[in-house]
Enzyme design. Sequence first.
Site, short mmCIF file in Angstrom:
data_model
loop_
_atom_site.label_atom_id
_atom_site.label_comp_id
_atom_site.label_asym_id
_atom_site.label_seq_id
_atom_site.Cartn_x
_atom_site.Cartn_y
_atom_site.Cartn_z
N PRO A 9 0.79 -1.23 0.00
CA PRO A 9 0.00 0.00 0.00
C PRO A 9 0.82 1.28 0.00
CG PRO A 9 -0.13 -1.12 2.12
CD PRO A 9 0.51 -2.06 1.17
N ASN A 10 0.32 2.22 -0.75
CA ASN A 10 0.88 3.58 -0.85
C ASN A 10 2.19 3.68 -1.63
OD1 ASN A 10 -1.21 4.93 0.71
ND2 ASN A 10 -0.42 3.76 2.44
N ARG A 17 4.31 11.02 -2.20
CA ARG A 17 4.22 10.66 -0.80
C ARG A 17 5.51 11.01 -0.04
NH1 ARG A 17 4.65 4.39 1.22
NH2 ARG A 17 3.99 4.85 3.35
N TYR A 22 10.80 9.17 1.32
CA TYR A 22 10.83 8.14 0.27
C TYR A 22 11.48 8.60 -1.04
CZ TYR A 22 7.66 5.86 3.52
OH TYR A 22 7.11 5.30 4.64
N ASN A 74 8.19 -5.42 -0.75
CA ASN A 74 8.07 -4.30 0.18
C ASN A 74 6.58 -4.23 0.53
OD1 ASN A 74 7.81 -1.95 1.58
ND2 ASN A 74 9.00 -0.69 0.15
N ALA A 77 3.00 -0.69 4.86
CA ALA A 77 2.53 -0.75 6.25
C ALA A 77 2.11 -2.15 6.67
CB ALA A 77 1.37 0.23 6.45
N ASP A 87 2.24 -15.84 6.18
CA ASP A 87 1.74 -17.20 5.90
C ASP A 87 1.75 -17.51 4.41
OD1 ASP A 87 1.38 -17.74 8.56
OD2 ASP A 87 -0.80 -17.51 8.55
N GLU A 98 13.10 -8.94 1.73
CA GLU A 98 12.27 -7.81 2.15
C GLU A 98 13.03 -6.51 1.92
OE1 GLU A 98 11.70 -8.10 6.37
OE2 GLU A 98 10.47 -6.29 6.50
N HIS A 100 12.82 -2.16 2.32
CA HIS A 100 12.18 -0.91 2.74
C HIS A 100 13.01 0.24 2.23
CE1 HIS A 100 9.34 -3.11 5.09
NE2 HIS A 100 10.35 -3.83 5.55
N ILE A 101 12.34 1.20 1.64
CA ILE A 101 13.04 2.36 1.07
C ILE A 101 13.65 3.19 2.19
CG2 ILE A 101 12.66 4.52 -0.21
CD1 ILE A 101 10.36 2.94 -1.70
N ARG A 107 12.80 4.71 12.75
CA ARG A 107 11.51 5.41 12.76
C ARG A 107 10.66 5.00 13.97
NH1 ARG A 107 9.03 5.19 6.90
NH2 ARG A 107 7.67 6.76 7.85
N ARG A 111 6.85 0.64 13.81
CA ARG A 111 7.47 0.09 12.59
C ARG A 111 8.58 -0.92 12.89
NH1 ARG A 111 5.38 3.57 8.51
NH2 ARG A 111 4.97 5.60 9.41
#
Length: 144
Positions: A9-10, A17, A22, A74, A77, A87, A98, A100-101, A107, A111
Site C-alpha cells: 500500500p501507498n 508521498r 521516500y 516491500n 505498512a 503465511d 524484504e 524498505h526504502i 523510525r 514500525r
Amino acid sequence: MKLLVLNGPNLNMLGIREPDIYGKGTYEDLVELIREHCGTKGIEVSFQQSNHEGDLVTYIQQAYFDKVDGIVINPGAYTHTSVALLDALKAVSIPAVEVHISKVDERESFRQISYVSYYCEKTITGKGFMGYIEACDHLADKLK
Ligand code: DQA
C-alpha cells in the site's frame, strides 16, 4: 530465472508521498530502474503493486503457479501488521527478500516489528530504490 517485485500500500504514491522520506522518484521510475537492471543481467522480472492485503496474498500464491524463482517484497505498512502475508510466503516457499526504502529501524516504534522478516532471508532498509536492486542481485546470485 524469474523474479516478482511486489509492492504494498501507498507505494504507488512514490514521488508524491513524503518525498523527504521516500524520495522524489515515482513508482514508474522504480519499475523502470529494476526492469533495466534485470534486463542487463538476463533476469525475467514482473511487477505487482496493491493497496489491498488480500490482493498481495493472491499475488504471492500466483507466484507459485507461475513458477517464480524469487520474490522481492516491500509490504509497506502491512509489514508491521500482516500475518497473512507471512503465511502466504511460507505457503509458497519461494526465496524472498524484504525491502524498505526508508530506514525503518530509525523510525516509530510501531514500525519495529516485521512479520514477513520471519520468512525473508534478507531485509534491506534505508537504501532507497537501490535496495530493490540489491535484493534482485542477492536472489539472482543465490539462485544461479
Ligand atoms: C516502507 C516502510 C513502512 O513502515 C511504511 O509503512 C511504508 C514504506 C518503506 O519502504 O520504507 O509504506 O515499507
